[in-house]
Design a protein around this motif. Structure first.
Motif, PDB file in Angstrom:
ATOM      1  N   LYS A 124      39.847  32.045  59.304  1.00 30.94           N
ATOM      2  CA  LYS A 124      40.858  31.125  58.769  1.00 30.94           C
ATOM      3  C   LYS A 124      42.252  31.729  58.899  1.00 30.94           C
ATOM      4  O   LYS A 124      43.222  31.031  59.215  1.00 30.94           O
ATOM      5  CB  LYS A 124      40.553  30.808  57.304  1.00 30.94           C
ATOM      6  CG  LYS A 124      41.371  29.661  56.747  1.00 30.94           C
ATOM      7  CD  LYS A 124      40.900  29.267  55.360  1.00 30.94           C
ATOM      8  CE  LYS A 124      41.696  28.074  54.847  1.00 30.94           C
ATOM      9  NZ  LYS A 124      41.256  27.669  53.485  1.00 30.94           N
ATOM     10  N   SER A 127      43.327  31.433  62.531  1.00 30.01           N
ATOM     11  CA  SER A 127      43.725  30.068  62.897  1.00 30.01           C
ATOM     12  C   SER A 127      45.061  29.677  62.271  1.00 30.01           C
ATOM     13  O   SER A 127      45.757  28.798  62.783  1.00 30.01           O
ATOM     14  CB  SER A 127      42.643  29.071  62.467  1.00 30.01           C
ATOM     15  OG  SER A 127      42.523  29.028  61.058  1.00 30.01           O
ATOM     16  N   TYR A 179      39.894  28.415  64.464  1.00 27.60           N
ATOM     17  CA  TYR A 179      39.666  27.119  63.818  1.00 27.60           C
ATOM     18  C   TYR A 179      38.231  26.639  64.024  1.00 27.60           C
ATOM     19  O   TYR A 179      37.565  26.211  63.078  1.00 27.60           O
ATOM     20  CB  TYR A 179      40.647  26.083  64.375  1.00 27.60           C
ATOM     21  CG  TYR A 179      40.448  24.705  63.803  1.00 27.60           C
ATOM     22  CD1 TYR A 179      40.922  24.378  62.538  1.00 27.60           C
ATOM     23  CD2 TYR A 179      39.771  23.720  64.525  1.00 27.60           C
ATOM     24  CE1 TYR A 179      40.728  23.110  62.006  1.00 27.60           C
ATOM     25  CE2 TYR A 179      39.572  22.456  64.006  1.00 27.60           C
ATOM     26  CZ  TYR A 179      40.059  22.157  62.745  1.00 27.60           C
ATOM     27  OH  TYR A 179      39.850  20.905  62.225  1.00 27.60           O
ATOM     28  N   VAL A 180      37.763  26.720  65.264  1.00 21.85           N
ATOM     29  CA  VAL A 180      36.404  26.253  65.566  1.00 21.85           C
ATOM     30  C   VAL A 180      35.367  27.084  64.805  1.00 21.85           C
ATOM     31  O   VAL A 180      34.432  26.539  64.196  1.00 21.85           O
ATOM     32  CB  VAL A 180      36.134  26.314  67.081  1.00 21.85           C
ATOM     33  CG1 VAL A 180      34.664  26.038  67.376  1.00 21.85           C
ATOM     34  CG2 VAL A 180      37.007  25.309  67.819  1.00 21.85           C
ATOM     35  N   THR A 182      35.765  28.756  62.072  1.00 21.44           N
ATOM     36  CA  THR A 182      35.862  28.474  60.634  1.00 21.44           C
ATOM     37  C   THR A 182      35.109  27.206  60.273  1.00 21.44           C
ATOM     38  O   THR A 182      34.360  27.167  59.286  1.00 21.44           O
ATOM     39  CB  THR A 182      37.336  28.337  60.209  1.00 21.44           C
ATOM     40  OG1 THR A 182      38.029  29.562  60.482  1.00 21.44           O
ATOM     41  CG2 THR A 182      37.448  28.028  58.724  1.00 21.44           C
ATOM     42  N   GLN A 183      35.293  26.159  61.070  1.00 22.65           N
ATOM     43  CA  GLN A 183      34.648  24.882  60.767  1.00 22.65           C
ATOM     44  C   GLN A 183      33.124  24.981  60.866  1.00 22.65           C
ATOM     45  O   GLN A 183      32.398  24.477  60.001  1.00 22.65           O
ATOM     46  CB  GLN A 183      35.167  23.796  61.723  1.00 22.65           C
ATOM     47  CG  GLN A 183      36.640  23.486  61.569  1.00 22.65           C
ATOM     48  CD  GLN A 183      37.006  23.061  60.160  1.00 22.65           C
ATOM     49  OE1 GLN A 183      36.341  22.231  59.551  1.00 22.65           O
ATOM     50  NE2 GLN A 183      38.064  23.641  59.623  1.00 22.65           N
ATOM     51  N   VAL A 184      32.645  25.631  61.918  1.00 19.61           N
ATOM     52  CA  VAL A 184      31.191  25.733  62.099  1.00 19.61           C
ATOM     53  C   VAL A 184      30.581  26.626  61.025  1.00 19.61           C
ATOM     54  O   VAL A 184      29.552  26.290  60.422  1.00 19.61           O
ATOM     55  CB  VAL A 184      30.855  26.276  63.504  1.00 19.61           C
ATOM     56  CG1 VAL A 184      29.346  26.473  63.648  1.00 19.61           C
ATOM     57  CG2 VAL A 184      31.364  25.327  64.579  1.00 19.61           C
ATOM     58  N   ARG A 186      31.733  27.213  58.084  1.00 22.14           N
ATOM     59  CA  ARG A 186      31.789  26.544  56.782  1.00 22.14           C
ATOM     60  C   ARG A 186      30.555  25.660  56.591  1.00 22.14           C
ATOM     61  O   ARG A 186      29.956  25.634  55.517  1.00 22.14           O
ATOM     62  CB  ARG A 186      33.073  25.719  56.672  1.00 22.14           C
ATOM     63  CG  ARG A 186      33.209  25.011  55.326  1.00 22.14           C
ATOM     64  CD  ARG A 186      34.514  24.247  55.213  1.00 22.14           C
ATOM     65  NE  ARG A 186      35.635  25.144  54.994  1.00 22.14           N
ATOM     66  CZ  ARG A 186      36.696  25.235  55.778  1.00 22.14           C
ATOM     67  NH1 ARG A 186      36.769  24.484  56.864  1.00 22.14           N
ATOM     68  NH2 ARG A 186      37.674  26.059  55.492  1.00 22.14           N
ATOM     69  N   ARG A 187      30.177  24.947  57.647  1.00 20.57           N
ATOM     70  CA  ARG A 187      28.970  24.110  57.547  1.00 20.57           C
ATOM     71  C   ARG A 187      27.726  24.974  57.377  1.00 20.57           C
ATOM     72  O   ARG A 187      26.846  24.654  56.573  1.00 20.57           O
ATOM     73  CB  ARG A 187      28.835  23.233  58.798  1.00 20.57           C
ATOM     74  CG  ARG A 187      27.573  22.374  58.805  1.00 20.57           C
ATOM     75  CD  ARG A 187      27.516  21.487  60.027  1.00 20.57           C
ATOM     76  NE  ARG A 187      27.586  22.229  61.263  1.00 20.57           N
ATOM     77  CZ  ARG A 187      26.535  22.858  61.814  1.00 20.57           C
ATOM     78  NH1 ARG A 187      25.353  22.846  61.211  1.00 20.57           N
ATOM     79  NH2 ARG A 187      26.671  23.500  62.960  1.00 20.57           N
TER      80      ARG A 187
END
Length: 207
Positions: A124, A127, A179-180, A182-184, A186-187
């Protein structure tokens, strides 16, 4: 020299002095983002969310706790094979369950939630900082580039524009990776915390 000219010169000197540190930080950020990408790929290959295994062992834990057999419940907890975070939590929690130290298990789940948040912070930050440094690296050389343009020095203009464009691309590259990931992640960690909460609820509801 007027006060405005003095302040302008000071700010120009200060901003120019920041260019090399910004470029060094961007280079470091790219290396960090690639390291994070490697860790991400390694973590991806090891992820194995087996719901049937979790469900089966949680039923065993429930049955063992209803019979007040904490040792057997602890062994069932150790048999849980899920993603790394969940499996690690289960093994750590099994020690406390055998000792009937239930508040420690709840505390342990909070520690794992903090651990997941810390792992998310790394990407994070990348990003968030990447575009900021990229923008700084873009704007700082524009001053000398404009001066070169006004004086007809095309070499200075071209060199500074190359720096400006390169820092933008590098900053966005690092930020995009961050960013990518972090998003993955997080899930992923939402799934892991869901499984940990399920284990925790199974233990607490039968005590």
């Amino acid at each position: 020299m007027s006060m405005m000219d003095l302040l302008s010169d000071m700010m120009n000197v200060f901003s120019s002095a920041l260019l090399i540190p910004v470029m060094l930080l961007l280079t470091l950020l790219v290396f960090l983002s690639l390291i994070q990408l490697g860790e991400f790929l390694s973590e991806y290959t090891k992820r194995n969310r087996d719901w049937s295994n979790l469900e089966t062992n949680c039923k065993k834990i429930e049955r063992d706790l209803q019979n007040s057999d904490f040792s057997e419940a602890s062994r069932s907890l150790e048999d849980i094979k899920q993603n790394y975070m969940v499996t690690s939590f289960a093994k750590d929690a099994a020690k406390y369950l055998e000792e009937r130290h239930l508040p420690a298990i709840e505390r342990l789940s909070q520690e794992y939630e903090i651990k997941m948040a810390k792992r998310l912070e790394h990407t994070k930050i990348i990003s968030t900082i990447g575009p900021m440094l990229g923008l700084m690296g873009t704007l700082i050389p524009l001053g000398p580039a404009l001066i070169g343009l006004s004086s007809g020095d095309l070499e200075t203009l071209a060199r500074n524009l190359m720096i400006a464009f390169a820092t933008t691309v590098v900053g966005l590259f690092a930020a995009g990776i961050g960013y990518v990931l972090t998003q993955v992640r997080r899930r992923w960690y939402w799934e892991d915390m869901s499984d940990i909460d399920y284990i925790l609820d199974t233990i607490e509801d039968n005590n």
